[in-house]
Design a protein around this motif. Sequence first.
Motif, PDB file in Angstrom:
ATOM      1  N   TYR A  42      56.914  73.747  53.499  1.00  0.00           N
ATOM      2  CA  TYR A  42      58.130  73.401  54.238  1.00  0.00           C
ATOM      3  C   TYR A  42      59.356  73.786  53.394  1.00  0.00           C
ATOM      4  CZ  TYR A  42      61.388  70.611  57.024  1.00  0.00           C
ATOM      5  OH  TYR A  42      62.425  70.221  57.831  1.00  0.00           O
ATOM      6  N   GLY A  43      60.441  74.218  54.043  1.00  0.00           N
ATOM      7  CA  GLY A  43      61.688  74.440  53.295  1.00  0.00           C
ATOM      8  C   GLY A  43      62.096  75.891  53.177  1.00  0.00           C
ATOM      9  N   GLY A  44      61.341  76.816  53.795  1.00  0.00           N
ATOM     10  CA  GLY A  44      61.795  78.203  53.894  1.00  0.00           C
ATOM     11  C   GLY A  44      61.453  79.073  52.697  1.00  0.00           C
ATOM     12  N   THR A  45      61.959  80.301  52.763  1.00  0.00           N
ATOM     13  CA  THR A  45      61.615  81.355  51.804  1.00  0.00           C
ATOM     14  C   THR A  45      62.170  81.076  50.411  1.00  0.00           C
ATOM     15  OG1 THR A  45      61.586  82.974  53.585  1.00  0.00           O
ATOM     16  CG2 THR A  45      61.888  83.839  51.359  1.00  0.00           C
ATOM     17  N   CYS A  46      63.459  80.776  50.319  1.00  0.00           N
ATOM     18  CA  CYS A  46      64.125  80.684  49.021  1.00  0.00           C
ATOM     19  C   CYS A  46      63.428  79.664  48.125  1.00  0.00           C
ATOM     20  CB  CYS A  46      65.597  80.314  49.231  1.00  0.00           C
ATOM     21  SG  CYS A  46      66.535  80.218  47.719  1.00  0.00           S
ATOM     22  N   LEU A  47      63.185  78.487  48.665  1.00  0.00           N
ATOM     23  CA  LEU A  47      62.567  77.427  47.866  1.00  0.00           C
ATOM     24  C   LEU A  47      61.128  77.763  47.478  1.00  0.00           C
ATOM     25  CD1 LEU A  47      62.445  74.520  46.723  1.00  0.00           C
ATOM     26  CD2 LEU A  47      61.732  73.761  49.001  1.00  0.00           C
ATOM     27  N   ASN A  48      60.363  78.317  48.422  1.00  0.00           N
ATOM     28  CA  ASN A  48      58.914  78.386  48.221  1.00  0.00           C
ATOM     29  C   ASN A  48      58.381  79.728  47.732  1.00  0.00           C
ATOM     30  OD1 ASN A  48      58.045  75.680  49.241  1.00  0.00           O
ATOM     31  ND2 ASN A  48      59.219  76.399  51.013  1.00  0.00           N
ATOM     32  N   PRO A  53      61.340  80.175  42.898  1.00  0.00           N
ATOM     33  CA  PRO A  53      60.213  80.454  41.996  1.00  0.00           C
ATOM     34  C   PRO A  53      60.377  81.787  41.265  1.00  0.00           C
ATOM     35  CG  PRO A  53      59.536  80.645  44.307  1.00  0.00           C
ATOM     36  CD  PRO A  53      60.902  80.049  44.299  1.00  0.00           C
ATOM     37  N   THR A  54      60.932  82.816  41.933  1.00  0.00           N
ATOM     38  CA  THR A  54      61.054  84.104  41.221  1.00  0.00           C
ATOM     39  C   THR A  54      61.923  83.940  39.987  1.00  0.00           C
ATOM     40  OG1 THR A  54      62.821  84.823  42.722  1.00  0.00           O
ATOM     41  CG2 THR A  54      60.627  85.661  43.181  1.00  0.00           C
ATOM     42  N   LYS A  55      63.022  83.201  40.114  1.00  0.00           N
ATOM     43  CA  LYS A  55      63.895  83.070  38.940  1.00  0.00           C
ATOM     44  C   LYS A  55      63.256  82.197  37.863  1.00  0.00           C
ATOM     45  CE  LYS A  55      65.475  85.666  41.046  1.00  0.00           C
ATOM     46  NZ  LYS A  55      65.385  86.215  42.417  1.00  0.00           N
ATOM     47  N   MET A  56      62.389  81.276  38.259  1.00  0.00           N
ATOM     48  CA  MET A  56      61.654  80.504  37.239  1.00  0.00           C
ATOM     49  C   MET A  56      60.684  81.432  36.492  1.00  0.00           C
ATOM     50  SD  MET A  56      61.155  77.014  39.449  1.00  0.00           S
ATOM     51  CE  MET A  56      60.606  75.870  38.184  1.00  0.00           C
ATOM     52  N   PHE A  57      60.079  82.369  37.201  1.00  0.00           N
ATOM     53  CA  PHE A  57      59.224  83.361  36.533  1.00  0.00           C
ATOM     54  C   PHE A  57      60.066  84.329  35.699  1.00  0.00           C
ATOM     55  CE2 PHE A  57      56.031  82.121  39.744  1.00  0.00           C
ATOM     56  CZ  PHE A  57      54.899  82.043  38.956  1.00  0.00           C
ATOM     57  N   VAL A  58      61.244  84.722  36.221  1.00  0.00           N
ATOM     58  CA  VAL A  58      62.102  85.663  35.486  1.00  0.00           C
ATOM     59  C   VAL A  58      62.535  85.040  34.149  1.00  0.00           C
ATOM     60  CG1 VAL A  58      64.409  86.712  35.459  1.00  0.00           C
ATOM     61  CG2 VAL A  58      62.938  86.996  37.465  1.00  0.00           C
ATOM     62  N   HIS A  59      62.927  83.791  34.182  1.00  0.00           N
ATOM     63  CA  HIS A  59      63.364  83.151  32.936  1.00  0.00           C
ATOM     64  C   HIS A  59      62.215  83.117  31.925  1.00  0.00           C
ATOM     65  CE1 HIS A  59      65.873  80.728  30.371  1.00  0.00           C
ATOM     66  NE2 HIS A  59      64.833  79.950  30.160  1.00  0.00           N
ATOM     67  N   THR A  60      61.019  82.844  32.442  1.00  0.00           N
ATOM     68  CA  THR A  60      59.837  82.833  31.576  1.00  0.00           C
ATOM     69  C   THR A  60      59.602  84.235  31.005  1.00  0.00           C
ATOM     70  OG1 THR A  60      58.933  81.100  32.994  1.00  0.00           O
ATOM     71  CG2 THR A  60      57.380  82.210  31.522  1.00  0.00           C
ATOM     72  N   ALA A  61      59.759  85.249  31.867  1.00  0.00           N
ATOM     73  CA  ALA A  61      59.568  86.642  31.422  1.00  0.00           C
ATOM     74  C   ALA A  61      60.619  87.025  30.391  1.00  0.00           C
ATOM     75  CB  ALA A  61      59.635  87.585  32.630  1.00  0.00           C
ATOM     76  N   ARG A  83      50.209  81.838  28.913  1.00  0.00           N
ATOM     77  CA  ARG A  83      49.280  80.940  29.620  1.00  0.00           C
ATOM     78  C   ARG A  83      49.637  80.951  31.109  1.00  0.00           C
ATOM     79  NH1 ARG A  83      50.859  78.025  25.058  1.00  0.00           N
ATOM     80  NH2 ARG A  83      51.977  76.479  26.295  1.00  0.00           N
ATOM     81  N   TRP A  84      49.166  81.998  31.794  1.00  0.00           N
ATOM     82  CA  TRP A  84      49.586  82.272  33.170  1.00  0.00           C
ATOM     83  C   TRP A  84      49.382  81.070  34.099  1.00  0.00           C
ATOM     84  CZ3 TRP A  84      52.348  84.854  36.522  1.00  0.00           C
ATOM     85  CH2 TRP A  84      51.984  84.822  37.871  1.00  0.00           C
ATOM     86  N   ARG A  85      48.164  80.498  34.066  1.00  0.00           N
ATOM     87  CA  ARG A  85      47.923  79.389  35.016  1.00  0.00           C
ATOM     88  C   ARG A  85      48.857  78.216  34.750  1.00  0.00           C
ATOM     89  NH1 ARG A  85      41.747  78.956  37.131  1.00  0.00           N
ATOM     90  NH2 ARG A  85      41.413  81.194  37.184  1.00  0.00           N
ATOM     91  N   GLU A  86      49.142  77.982  33.459  1.00  0.00           N
ATOM     92  CA  GLU A  86      50.065  76.892  33.116  1.00  0.00           C
ATOM     93  C   GLU A  86      51.473  77.200  33.629  1.00  0.00           C
ATOM     94  OE1 GLU A  86      48.562  75.755  28.963  1.00  0.00           O
ATOM     95  OE2 GLU A  86      50.664  75.108  29.031  1.00  0.00           O
ATOM     96  N   ILE A  87      51.884  78.471  33.482  1.00  0.00           N
ATOM     97  CA  ILE A  87      53.213  78.876  33.960  1.00  0.00           C
ATOM     98  C   ILE A  87      53.277  78.669  35.477  1.00  0.00           C
ATOM     99  CG2 ILE A  87      54.759  80.869  34.295  1.00  0.00           C
ATOM    100  CD1 ILE A  87      53.506  82.053  31.686  1.00  0.00           C
ATOM    101  N   ARG A  88      52.275  79.220  36.160  1.00  0.00           N
ATOM    102  CA  ARG A  88      52.216  79.119  37.629  1.00  0.00           C
ATOM    103  C   ARG A  88      52.235  77.658  38.080  1.00  0.00           C
ATOM    104  NH1 ARG A  88      46.475  80.111  40.234  1.00  0.00           N
ATOM    105  NH2 ARG A  88      46.276  78.103  39.194  1.00  0.00           N
ATOM    106  N   ASP A  89      51.413  76.837  37.428  1.00  0.00           N
ATOM    107  CA  ASP A  89      51.296  75.446  37.881  1.00  0.00           C
ATOM    108  C   ASP A  89      52.536  74.625  37.526  1.00  0.00           C
ATOM    109  OD1 ASP A  89      48.912  76.286  38.853  1.00  0.00           O
ATOM    110  OD2 ASP A  89      47.670  75.298  37.328  1.00  0.00           O
ATOM    111  N   ILE A  91      55.587  75.877  37.549  1.00  0.00           N
ATOM    112  CA  ILE A  91      56.598  76.274  38.530  1.00  0.00           C
ATOM    113  C   ILE A  91      56.284  75.659  39.905  1.00  0.00           C
ATOM    114  CG2 ILE A  91      57.460  78.305  39.806  1.00  0.00           C
ATOM    115  CD1 ILE A  91      57.278  79.810  37.035  1.00  0.00           C
ATOM    116  N   PHE A  92      55.051  75.838  40.365  1.00  0.00           N
ATOM    117  CA  PHE A  92      54.756  75.332  41.709  1.00  0.00           C
ATOM    118  C   PHE A  92      54.528  73.819  41.736  1.00  0.00           C
ATOM    119  CE2 PHE A  92      54.140  79.884  42.379  1.00  0.00           C
ATOM    120  CZ  PHE A  92      55.038  80.022  43.424  1.00  0.00           C
ATOM    121  N   GLY A  93      54.237  73.244  40.563  1.00  0.00           N
ATOM    122  CA  GLY A  93      54.162  71.781  40.503  1.00  0.00           C
ATOM    123  C   GLY A  93      55.512  71.184  40.884  1.00  0.00           C
TER     124      GLY A  93
END
Length: 469
Positions: A42-48, A53-61, A83-89, A91-93
Amino acid sequence: MDMPHFDLIIIGSGSGNSILDERFDDWNVAIVEKGVGSTGNYGGTCLNVGCIPTKMFVHTADTASSPGVGAKLGVDLELRDVRWREIRDRIFGRIDAISDGGRRYRAEGGSNVTLFQGEARFTGVKELTVATADGPETITADRFVVAAGGRPTLPELPGIERVDFQTSDSVMRLDELPRRMIILGSGFVGAEFAHVFSALGVEVTVVARSGALLRAEDEDVAQRFTELAQARWDVRLNRKQTSVEQDGDVVRLHLDGPDGPEVVEAEQLLVAIGRTPNSDLIDAAAGGLKVREDGKVQVDAEQRTSVDGVWALGDISSDHELKHVANHEMRVVQHNLLHPDELIDSDHTYVPHAVFSSPQIAAVGLTEQEARERGVDYVTKIQAYGDIAYGWAMEDSTGFLKLLADPSDGTILGAHIIGPQAPTLLQPLIQAMQFGLDARTMARGQYWIHPAMPELIENALLGLELQPE
Ligand SMILES: Cc1cc2nc3c(=O)[nH]c(=O)nc-3n(C[C@H](O)[C@H](O)[C@H](O)COP(=O)(O)OP(=O)(O)OC[C@H]3O[C@@H](n4cnc5c(N)ncnc54)[C@H](O)[C@@H]3O)c2cc1C
Ligand SMILES: NC(=O)c1ccc[n+]([C@@H]2O[C@H](COP(=O)([O-])OP(=O)(O)OC[C@H]3O[C@@H](n4cnc5c(N)ncnc54)[C@H](O)[C@@H]3O)[C@@H](O)[C@H]2O)c1
């Protein structure tokens, strides 16, 4: 049984979700949402699956890229592990919890709002049928807001139906980082994910149709970005994809280019060739809405569609597929719903954008090629980061700000930055353009903190060759 009737139905929980505030407490409202991404959030493209999330990955990168930054300063750093799974979880957590909270608030929260979960289609003018888990439900309303956004465009490519490929909707939730990734498309999504995945250790191949990446940017910016990308990724320019095949864990993309046919292969293929408006999913035509040739719902400056009482906003109708634009249009629709006798227009005069790749890019106003095509009288100044004090500190040798201005009065016509903190640095120039501050007044009418990065702007403004006052 009578069809439920509402004062207002909103289709889409992205920017559409923000319309409702306390001024709508005595309206009987329905929100309809089918869910986005592989998780149906729920909440559309930008949030989900978009900006956040892209900018959370960009900052990590960016953080993972520190060894490269340190090396030229005499500081030896080492990237030991990702630690990819940790990064992913991580962000999406955060994101999934916000999305769940938003859904729950609408489902259980306000007594005046009913949430319908499922894909909706117009089945008549101001009549919508929602495919809910309990079966189809038809609802009607006096007013509608169509804020149904878009989705990743899929390529028409022989073999694609047998390939396990990714889009921006799915790629951030991969279980494993692949060894190699092909990115088809070199716009915003391609440029940002190429940075994210390569910084995290994936070998990236970028496939572009034309002779430059990000070719909609100012020509000098696109050229600089392309040169830097070529040094970092396997960049294939002027390529046309001809077919694709899956061979076990490997995807092979067949290309045709300046040197004839060739094949690139990787464990993952990311398709990033633009977005398709969801006007077909909602069957806009059945609702009587005029749809443009490019699939966007047609709106006027007040965000009215061709049907009285039906409004549209954001990616489904806008020329600018950007969250700050969707939010602006949402505020216009909100006002116009509440004040039908005092309608206001959306303002798309100076719409900025940023590409959060490496380096970052941010721009507002005319590109040089647009100024040329329009026959506008202009002068330009390209100010390198490397020629300001903070640029020395960073040992930057590739970033710059390019300004375009009217030589007669110093009106700023365009600003294009490629380099560190580009989106942040651009903001004072957006403000100047929006409020009509000319280059001379902006340069000399205020202090500039020394030796901070905005001296890039001060020096560029002073370097413009304007006609004497
Ligand atoms: C990878 C990526 C990164 C991005 N990064 C940025 C960024 O950094 N900055 C920026 O400004 N913009 C960014 N964008 C663009 C930004 O996300 C969009 O412009 C913005 O989210 C559009 O908002 P919207 O409300 O119009 O549509 P959406 O947020 O897409 O909302 C539409 C909603 O309608 C729902 N819907 C669609 N059809 C139906 C139907 N038939 N029935 C029921 N519900 C339906 C969808 O499920 C969706 O939830 C990015 C986009 C992507 C894909
Ligand atoms: N930082 C941001 O604000 C941000 C980030 C991501 C996405 N977005 C928004 O989302 C939109 C979609 O992003 P995108 O990168 O998918 O689209 P895009 O329009 O930016 O780029 C699409 C790329 O795919 C190419 N292309 C189009 N059709 C093709 C085809 N059939 N075969 C091969 N290549 C093809 C284009 O030449 C272009 O390089 C953007 O336009 C932008 O508005 C914004």
